[in-house]
Design an enzyme around this catalytic site. Sequence first.
Site, PDB file in Angstrom:
ATOM      1  N   HIS A 271     -14.959   3.570  -2.040  1.00  0.00           N
ATOM      2  CA  HIS A 271     -14.016   2.569  -1.513  1.00  0.00           C
ATOM      3  C   HIS A 271     -12.919   3.209  -0.674  1.00  0.00           C
ATOM      4  O   HIS A 271     -11.824   2.667  -0.556  1.00  0.00           O
ATOM      5  CB  HIS A 271     -13.418   1.744  -2.665  1.00  0.00           C
ATOM      6  CG  HIS A 271     -14.426   0.837  -3.306  1.00  0.00           C
ATOM      7  ND1 HIS A 271     -14.199   0.175  -4.497  1.00  0.00           N
ATOM      8  CD2 HIS A 271     -15.673   0.468  -2.902  1.00  0.00           C
ATOM      9  CE1 HIS A 271     -15.278  -0.544  -4.808  1.00  0.00           C
ATOM     10  NE2 HIS A 271     -16.178  -0.382  -3.860  1.00  0.00           N
TER      11      HIS A 271
ATOM     12  N   THR B  85     -15.094   0.903 -15.467  1.00  0.00           N
ATOM     13  CA  THR B  85     -15.246  -0.075 -14.391  1.00  0.00           C
ATOM     14  C   THR B  85     -15.753  -1.382 -14.981  1.00  0.00           C
ATOM     15  O   THR B  85     -16.573  -1.369 -15.901  1.00  0.00           O
ATOM     16  CB  THR B  85     -16.192   0.423 -13.272  1.00  0.00           C
ATOM     17  OG1 THR B  85     -16.316  -0.599 -12.287  1.00  0.00           O
ATOM     18  CG2 THR B  85     -17.569   0.812 -13.782  1.00  0.00           C
TER      19      THR B  85
ATOM     20  N   TYR C 285       0.828  -1.218   0.000  1.00  0.00           N
ATOM     21  CA  TYR C 285       0.000   0.000   0.000  1.00  0.00           C
ATOM     22  C   TYR C 285       0.858   1.261   0.000  1.00  0.00           C
ATOM     23  O   TYR C 285       0.521   2.245  -0.662  1.00  0.00           O
ATOM     24  CB  TYR C 285      -0.997   0.002   1.165  1.00  0.00           C
ATOM     25  CG  TYR C 285      -2.246  -0.783   0.807  1.00  0.00           C
ATOM     26  CD1 TYR C 285      -3.239  -0.226   0.008  1.00  0.00           C
ATOM     27  CD2 TYR C 285      -2.389  -2.100   1.209  1.00  0.00           C
ATOM     28  CE1 TYR C 285      -4.360  -0.959  -0.370  1.00  0.00           C
ATOM     29  CE2 TYR C 285      -3.506  -2.844   0.844  1.00  0.00           C
ATOM     30  CZ  TYR C 285      -4.489  -2.266   0.055  1.00  0.00           C
ATOM     31  OH  TYR C 285      -5.585  -2.996  -0.335  1.00  0.00           O
TER      32      TYR C 285
HETATM   33  P1  OAD Z   1     -11.383  -3.205 -12.894  1.00  0.00           P
HETATM   34  O1  OAD Z   1      -9.920  -3.425 -13.038  1.00  0.00           O
HETATM   35  O2  OAD Z   1     -12.212  -4.347 -12.437  1.00  0.00           O
HETATM   36  O3  OAD Z   1     -11.973  -2.696 -14.276  1.00  0.00           O
HETATM   37  C1  OAD Z   1     -11.340  -1.681 -15.007  1.00  0.00           C
HETATM   38  C2  OAD Z   1     -12.188  -1.410 -16.238  1.00  0.00           C
HETATM   39  O4  OAD Z   1     -11.640  -0.297 -16.915  1.00  0.00           O
HETATM   40  C3  OAD Z   1     -12.260  -2.560 -17.215  1.00  0.00           C
HETATM   41  O5  OAD Z   1     -13.612  -2.766 -17.581  1.00  0.00           O
HETATM   42  C4  OAD Z   1     -11.432  -2.059 -18.402  1.00  0.00           C
HETATM   43  O6  OAD Z   1     -11.918  -2.560 -19.628  1.00  0.00           O
HETATM   44  C5  OAD Z   1     -11.644  -0.562 -18.311  1.00  0.00           C
HETATM   45  N1  OAD Z   1     -10.568   0.292 -18.888  1.00  0.00           N
HETATM   46  C6  OAD Z   1      -9.223   0.084 -18.858  1.00  0.00           C
HETATM   47  N2  OAD Z   1      -8.571   1.116 -19.411  1.00  0.00           N
HETATM   48  C7  OAD Z   1      -9.512   2.021 -19.780  1.00  0.00           C
HETATM   49  C8  OAD Z   1      -9.474   3.310 -20.406  1.00  0.00           C
HETATM   50  N3  OAD Z   1      -8.321   3.905 -20.749  1.00  0.00           N
HETATM   51  N4  OAD Z   1     -10.645   3.929 -20.659  1.00  0.00           N
HETATM   52  C9  OAD Z   1     -11.824   3.346 -20.338  1.00  0.00           C
HETATM   53  N5  OAD Z   1     -11.921   2.133 -19.743  1.00  0.00           N
HETATM   54  C10 OAD Z   1     -10.796   1.484 -19.465  1.00  0.00           C
HETATM   55  O7  OAD Z   1     -11.554  -1.932 -11.922  1.00  0.00           O
HETATM   56  P2  OAD Z   1     -12.851  -1.462 -11.108  1.00  0.00           P
HETATM   57  O8  OAD Z   1     -14.094  -1.812 -11.826  1.00  0.00           O
HETATM   58  O9  OAD Z   1     -12.624  -0.054 -10.736  1.00  0.00           O
HETATM   59  O10 OAD Z   1     -11.777  -2.244  -4.851  1.00  0.00           O
HETATM   60  O11 OAD Z   1     -12.734  -2.353  -9.807  1.00  0.00           O
HETATM   61  C11 OAD Z   1     -13.655  -2.175  -8.771  1.00  0.00           C
HETATM   62  C12 OAD Z   1     -12.989  -2.431  -7.444  1.00  0.00           C
HETATM   63  O12 OAD Z   1     -12.335  -3.697  -7.479  1.00  0.00           O
HETATM   64  C13 OAD Z   1     -11.881  -1.463  -7.099  1.00  0.00           C
HETATM   65  O13 OAD Z   1     -12.351  -0.259  -6.526  1.00  0.00           O
HETATM   66  C14 OAD Z   1     -11.072  -2.244  -6.099  1.00  0.00           C
HETATM   67  C15 OAD Z   1     -11.101  -3.623  -6.737  1.00  0.00           C
HETATM   68  O14 OAD Z   1     -11.053  -4.692  -5.859  1.00  0.00           O
HETATM   69  C16 OAD Z   1     -11.064  -2.158  -3.737  1.00  0.00           C
HETATM   70  O15 OAD Z   1      -9.852  -2.180  -3.697  1.00  0.00           O
HETATM   71  C17 OAD Z   1     -11.922  -2.031  -2.533  1.00  0.00           C
END
Ligand code: OAD
Length: 256
Positions: free
Chosen positions: A133, A206, A80
């Site tokens: 989060h 996301t 972290y």
């Molecule tokens: P993810 O890593 O699950 O998803 C990231 C998303 O961003 C994917 O759908 C990619 O296709 C998309 N992506 C990547 N690059 C991009 C770009 N340049 N423009 C647009 N889209 C793009 O991340 P989250 O959905 O944020 O929680 O994950 C949710 C939670 O899971 C996080 O907050 C974290 C994790 O566990 C905690 O740590 C509590």
Amino acid sequence: MESIAHLDPHNLCGNFAKAKELLSKATNVVVFTGAGMSAESGISTFRDPDTGAFWGKVDPTIFATMDGFQENPDIVWEWYMGLFEKMTSVKPNRGHELVAELQKKFNVTIITQNIDNLHERARVGNEKIIHLHGPGGIRCTNCDLVMPTDHLCTIMDKDFDPKVCISCGHPTRPDVVWFGEDLPKEPWQEAVAAMYDCDVCIVIGTSGQVEPAASLPALARTIISINTRAEDHARLAFDAITLTGKASEILSTLTE
Ligand code: OAD
């Protein structure tokens, strides 16, 4: 006549027109963001396949649960602290700037799952930013004293132990919501209210895999989804207007 649909497989032109039409009538806009929002700043996402995403490199049952933290405090702290340092060393990207500029036209609420504070650093107005989060940084497990990431990083080199509260001496923890923990109540309630109140919710970057955050956009009347992976739009809502591509590029066209 030969079809030219293959030149625009995601119907980007048609979907841009629909999205712009929706925004032209909107007053309250929610922008709901995930790790993809910050990918162009150089921060890894959590679960993109083949891109060195965090949960492909480290085990979330160790690095994102209280049990993992208690059983492996040193490696979890080290990870972290490295993450917080990285997050303060990068800059908001064009996508963050374009999100911030939306508040010149709309009443904007940003709801983010990210702990990098890049929306705050790109801010140009008084848009509300809700952290689902956690804000990152550290929090005392006893007195709830918080130390934000940017402050933490300025004193990191000094004789400072992030694991102990400077105020009461009790153990601290990363100020991040881990799997199995409740989301902070007030931000959650504000986020639900903002979704109900908005005319359009723009979902950016996301994968929609982590609940309860993933269910929030479905509360909005209409959704515009921006994601580099077409398959990740579908998890949000069946009737979202989908724009497939990088956040900065899609937002540039959407807001021009
Ligand atoms: P993810 O890593 O699950 O998803 C990231 C998303 O961003 C994917 O759908 C990619 O296709 C998309 N992506 C990547 N690059 C991009 C770009 N340049 N423009 C647009 N889209 C793009 O991340 P989250 O959905 O944020 O929680 O994950 C949710 C939670 O899971 C996080 O907050 C974290 C994790 O566990 C905690 O740590 C509590």
